[in-house]
Design an enzyme around this catalytic site. Structure first.
Site, PDB file in Angstrom:
ATOM      1  N   GLU A  46      50.330   2.909 -34.464  1.00 29.37           N
ATOM      2  CA  GLU A  46      51.123   3.154 -35.671  1.00 29.37           C
ATOM      3  C   GLU A  46      52.663   3.328 -35.456  1.00 29.37           C
ATOM      4  OE1 GLU A  46      49.131   6.758 -37.627  1.00 29.37           O
ATOM      5  OE2 GLU A  46      47.575   5.405 -38.264  1.00 29.37           O
ATOM      6  N   ASN A  47      53.256   3.631 -36.371  1.00 30.58           N
ATOM      7  CA  ASN A  47      54.853   3.629 -36.255  1.00 30.58           C
ATOM      8  C   ASN A  47      55.309   4.757 -37.357  1.00 30.58           C
ATOM      9  OD1 ASN A  47      57.763   2.400 -36.908  1.00 30.58           O
ATOM     10  ND2 ASN A  47      57.029   2.032 -34.721  1.00 30.58           N
ATOM     11  N   CYS A  55      46.590  -2.871 -36.844  1.00 35.65           N
ATOM     12  CA  CYS A  55      45.292  -2.634 -36.983  1.00 35.65           C
ATOM     13  C   CYS A  55      44.680  -2.962 -35.794  1.00 35.65           C
ATOM     14  CB  CYS A  55      44.604  -3.311 -38.031  1.00 35.65           C
ATOM     15  SG  CYS A  55      44.736  -2.920 -39.671  1.00 35.65           S
ATOM     16  N   GLU A  57      41.859  -4.613 -35.390  1.00 30.75           N
ATOM     17  CA  GLU A  57      41.490  -5.826 -35.244  1.00 30.75           C
ATOM     18  C   GLU A  57      42.410  -6.821 -34.621  1.00 30.75           C
ATOM     19  OE1 GLU A  57      41.296  -3.568 -37.481  1.00 30.75           O
ATOM     20  OE2 GLU A  57      39.515  -3.774 -38.912  1.00 30.75           O
ATOM     21  N   CYS A  89      40.381  -4.307 -43.196  1.00 34.17           N
ATOM     22  CA  CYS A  89      41.367  -4.375 -44.158  1.00 34.17           C
ATOM     23  C   CYS A  89      41.501  -5.877 -44.656  1.00 34.17           C
ATOM     24  CB  CYS A  89      42.673  -3.721 -43.917  1.00 34.17           C
ATOM     25  SG  CYS A  89      43.920  -4.721 -43.137  1.00 34.17           S
TER      26      CYS A  89
HETATM   27  N1  THU Z   1      43.435   0.427 -39.571  1.00 38.56           N
HETATM   28  C1  THU Z   1      42.769  -0.398 -38.676  1.00 38.56           C
HETATM   29  O1  THU Z   1      43.082  -0.306 -37.562  1.00 38.56           O
HETATM   30  N2  THU Z   1      41.978  -1.364 -39.109  1.00 38.56           N
HETATM   31  C2  THU Z   1      41.570  -1.523 -40.251  1.00 38.56           C
HETATM   32  O2  THU Z   1      40.938  -2.657 -40.936  1.00 38.56           O
HETATM   33  C3  THU Z   1      41.881  -0.399 -41.336  1.00 38.56           C
HETATM   34  C4  THU Z   1      42.862   0.493 -40.979  1.00 38.56           C
HETATM   35  C5  THU Z   1      44.015   1.587 -39.173  1.00 38.56           C
HETATM   36  C6  THU Z   1      45.514   1.425 -39.715  1.00 38.56           C
HETATM   37  C7  THU Z   1      46.245   2.628 -39.677  1.00 38.56           C
HETATM   38  O3  THU Z   1      46.571   3.058 -38.247  1.00 38.56           O
HETATM   39  C8  THU Z   1      44.936   3.718 -40.050  1.00 38.56           C
HETATM   40  O4  THU Z   1      43.806   2.725 -39.679  1.00 38.56           O
HETATM   41  C9  THU Z   1      44.583   4.386 -41.230  1.00 38.56           C
HETATM   42  O5  THU Z   1      44.747   3.218 -42.445  1.00 38.56           O
END
Ligand code: THU
Length: 133
Positions: A46-47, A55, A57, A89
């Site tokens: 994150e940032n 994400c 994936e 997502c």
């Molecule tokens: N996130 C993922 O890493 N993969 C997904 O497919 C859904 C969301 C992460 C993004 C963010 O850092 C946190 O989950 C909450 O949305």
């Protein structure tokens, strides 16, 4: 359920511990398996500028491409300690589709009772964007 999916989910769980997610407090780990038989891992990063977060994936796929992987994706396991069945997502579905053969990729999630649960990319992402061949 293939044995390798259990292993992949375990690897996704381990890599989720490296997640940098101080804003959402929602760690995610992913383990992507290619037709070559190789597996690559990624966690979410994150940032402070929230929209720039990456994400798990897409980080796993980026690791594969950076390592020189040229084959198609067979399956991806996704794990979050915060939520069973942590679905990819929309952006990650589009990324998976880029490296899919017939959209037959299997999405492996931790289902209820800790058992892996498998879905097909084509069932959760029909009609993704692709250039005409
Ligand atoms: N996130 C993922 O890493 N993969 C997904 O497919 C859904 C969301 C992460 C993004 C963010 O850092 C946190 O989950 C909450 O949305």
């Amino acid at each position: 359920m293939k044995d390798i999916y259990e292993t992949m989910l375990q690897k996704a769980k381990e890599i989720s511990k490296n997640s940098y997610s101080p804003y959402s407090n929602f760690p995610v780990g992913a383990c992507v398996l290619y037709e070559s038989g190789k597996k690559y891992l990624g966690c979410n990063v994150e940032n402070a500028s929230f929209g720039l977060s990456l994400c798990a994936e897409r980080n796993a796929i980026s690791n594969a491409i950076s390592a020189g992987e040229k084959t198609k994706i067979e399956a991806i396991a996704i794990y979050s300690p915060k939520q069973k069945m942590c679905m990819p997502c929309g952006a990650c579905r589009q990324w998976l589709s880029e490296f899919a053969d017939n959209e037959n990729i299997e999405i492996i999630l931790e289902g209820k009772n800790e058992k892996p649960y498998a879905l097909k990319l084509k069932d959760i992402f029909p009609y993704g964007f692709k250039f005409d061949e």
